[in-house]
Design a protein around this motif. Structure first.
Motif, mmCIF file in Angstrom:
data_model
loop_
_atom_site.group_PDB
_atom_site.id
_atom_site.type_symbol
_atom_site.label_atom_id
_atom_site.label_comp_id
_atom_site.label_asym_id
_atom_site.label_seq_id
_atom_site.Cartn_x
_atom_site.Cartn_y
_atom_site.Cartn_z
ATOM 1 N N TYR A 79 0.817 -1.214 0.000
ATOM 2 C CA TYR A 79 0.000 0.000 0.000
ATOM 3 C C TYR A 79 0.856 1.272 0.000
ATOM 4 C CZ TYR A 79 -4.298 -2.566 0.857
ATOM 5 O OH TYR A 79 -5.380 -3.410 0.731
ATOM 6 N N VAL A 80 2.100 1.163 0.449
ATOM 7 C CA VAL A 80 2.985 2.334 0.477
ATOM 8 C C VAL A 80 4.359 1.972 -0.077
ATOM 9 C CG1 VAL A 80 1.834 3.411 2.457
ATOM 10 C CG2 VAL A 80 3.810 1.934 2.854
ATOM 11 N N ASN A 81 5.045 3.024 -0.518
ATOM 12 C CA ASN A 81 6.430 2.899 -0.951
ATOM 13 C C ASN A 81 7.315 3.612 0.060
ATOM 14 O OD1 ASN A 81 5.727 1.680 -3.474
ATOM 15 N ND2 ASN A 81 5.192 3.701 -4.234
ATOM 16 N N ARG A 82 8.495 3.041 0.309
ATOM 17 C CA ARG A 82 9.486 3.676 1.177
ATOM 18 C C ARG A 82 10.738 3.918 0.353
ATOM 19 N NH1 ARG A 82 9.527 -0.719 5.903
ATOM 20 N NH2 ARG A 82 9.503 -2.002 4.053
ATOM 21 N N GLU A 83 11.239 5.126 0.447
ATOM 22 C CA GLU A 83 12.472 5.471 -0.265
ATOM 23 C C GLU A 83 13.369 6.283 0.652
ATOM 24 O OE1 GLU A 83 11.653 7.539 -3.903
ATOM 25 O OE2 GLU A 83 9.980 6.243 -4.382
ATOM 26 N N ILE A 84 14.650 6.143 0.462
ATOM 27 C CA ILE A 84 15.598 6.964 1.219
ATOM 28 C C ILE A 84 15.543 8.383 0.675
ATOM 29 C CG2 ILE A 84 18.049 7.350 1.695
ATOM 30 C CD1 ILE A 84 18.396 4.300 1.653
ATOM 31 N N ASN A 85 15.486 9.346 1.576
ATOM 32 C CA ASN A 85 15.475 10.759 1.207
ATOM 33 C C ASN A 85 16.859 11.136 0.692
ATOM 34 O OD1 ASN A 85 15.299 13.526 1.021
ATOM 35 N ND2 ASN A 85 14.478 13.828 3.076
ATOM 36 N N GLU A 86 16.946 11.543 -0.539
ATOM 37 C CA GLU A 86 18.239 11.906 -1.135
ATOM 38 C C GLU A 86 18.854 13.146 -0.471
ATOM 39 O OE1 GLU A 86 20.015 10.097 -3.207
ATOM 40 O OE2 GLU A 86 18.421 8.591 -3.223
ATOM 41 N N LYS A 87 18.010 14.006 0.114
ATOM 42 C CA LYS A 87 18.500 15.214 0.781
ATOM 43 C C LYS A 87 19.018 14.926 2.190
ATOM 44 C CE LYS A 87 15.283 18.051 -1.788
ATOM 45 N NZ LYS A 87 14.015 18.770 -1.732
ATOM 46 N N ASN A 88 18.500 13.864 2.798
ATOM 47 C CA ASN A 88 18.925 13.461 4.132
ATOM 48 C C ASN A 88 18.832 11.944 4.182
ATOM 49 O OD1 ASN A 88 19.273 12.821 6.809
ATOM 50 N ND2 ASN A 88 17.858 14.364 7.583
ATOM 51 N N ARG A 89 19.925 11.287 3.934
ATOM 52 C CA ARG A 89 19.926 9.840 3.745
ATOM 53 C C ARG A 89 19.521 9.055 4.996
ATOM 54 N NH1 ARG A 89 20.886 8.044 -0.925
ATOM 55 N NH2 ARG A 89 21.861 6.106 -0.303
ATOM 56 N N ARG A 90 19.385 9.729 6.130
ATOM 57 C CA ARG A 90 18.942 9.042 7.349
ATOM 58 C C ARG A 90 17.417 8.967 7.429
ATOM 59 N NH1 ARG A 90 21.549 12.355 11.906
ATOM 60 N NH2 ARG A 90 21.198 13.961 10.370
ATOM 61 N N GLU A 91 16.749 9.674 6.541
ATOM 62 C CA GLU A 91 15.282 9.701 6.561
ATOM 63 C C GLU A 91 14.695 8.783 5.489
ATOM 64 O OE1 GLU A 91 13.989 14.135 8.046
ATOM 65 O OE2 GLU A 91 14.207 13.792 5.905
ATOM 66 N N ILE A 92 13.557 8.214 5.835
ATOM 67 C CA ILE A 92 12.789 7.406 4.895
ATOM 68 C C ILE A 92 11.570 8.222 4.481
ATOM 69 C CG2 ILE A 92 11.448 5.277 4.581
ATOM 70 C CD1 ILE A 92 14.348 4.657 4.996
ATOM 71 N N LEU A 93 11.354 8.354 3.190
ATOM 72 C CA LEU A 93 10.169 9.032 2.675
ATOM 73 C C LEU A 93 9.109 7.983 2.349
ATOM 74 C CD1 LEU A 93 11.843 11.593 0.255
ATOM 75 C CD2 LEU A 93 10.902 12.038 2.529
#
Length: 146
Positions: A79-93
């Motif tokens: 139901y959702v996608n998780r991606e690493i935030n390219e601006k802050n690699r410690r965050e998951i978008l």
């Protein structure tokens, strides 16, 4: 105060009865495998398009760990996608997947049907008054529970 309590109890009971009737009628159109907490999470992601785990936790007033667990469950169900935030690699978008968008679309379709079958028959003037009362109650609750 006793009279106000009785009125509020009648409002709550009536609301529950209406919601039960709606659920019984339209549940087949919705995905019944999604618990209410996950439904709320999907709706929140839909409203904001893209959120980090921290933002989800803040918006739903849950811990980041609980948010992460809910996101993982929804990701496993596609139901959702998780991606690493390219601006802050410690965050998951987190964003809705195609299946998540389809889930929200079904919800909105049922809301349109309910509007047409029920609320439109009440009349705009009464609906506006009802909305205004709910907004007043919401404001009192926000002020009271800050």
């Amino acid at each position: 105060m006793k009279r106000i309590y009785e009125i509020v109890k009648e409002i709550n009971d009536t609301t529950q009865s209406v919601n039960t009737l709606i659920y019984q009628k339209y549940n087949k159109l919705l995905d019944e495998n999604i618990p209410s907490a996950q439904d709320l999470l999907l709706t929140t992601i839909h409203q904001h398009k893209e959120l980090t785990i921290r933002e989800i936790a803040e918006k739903l007033k849950i811990t980041p760990s609980a948010a992460s667990q809910q996101v993982s469950k929804l990701a496993n169900l596609n139901y959702v996608n998780r991606e690493i935030n390219e601006k802050n690699r410690r965050e998951i978008l987190v964003t809705l997947s195609r299946k998540g968008v389809e889930y929200i679309d079904k919800q909105e379709k049922v809301e349109r049907i309910i509007t047409e079958k029920l609320y439109a028959k009440i009349g705009e003037e009464k609906l506006i008054a009802f909305r205004d009362i709910l907004l007043d109650i919401k404001q009192v609750a926000e002020d009271e529970f800050k």
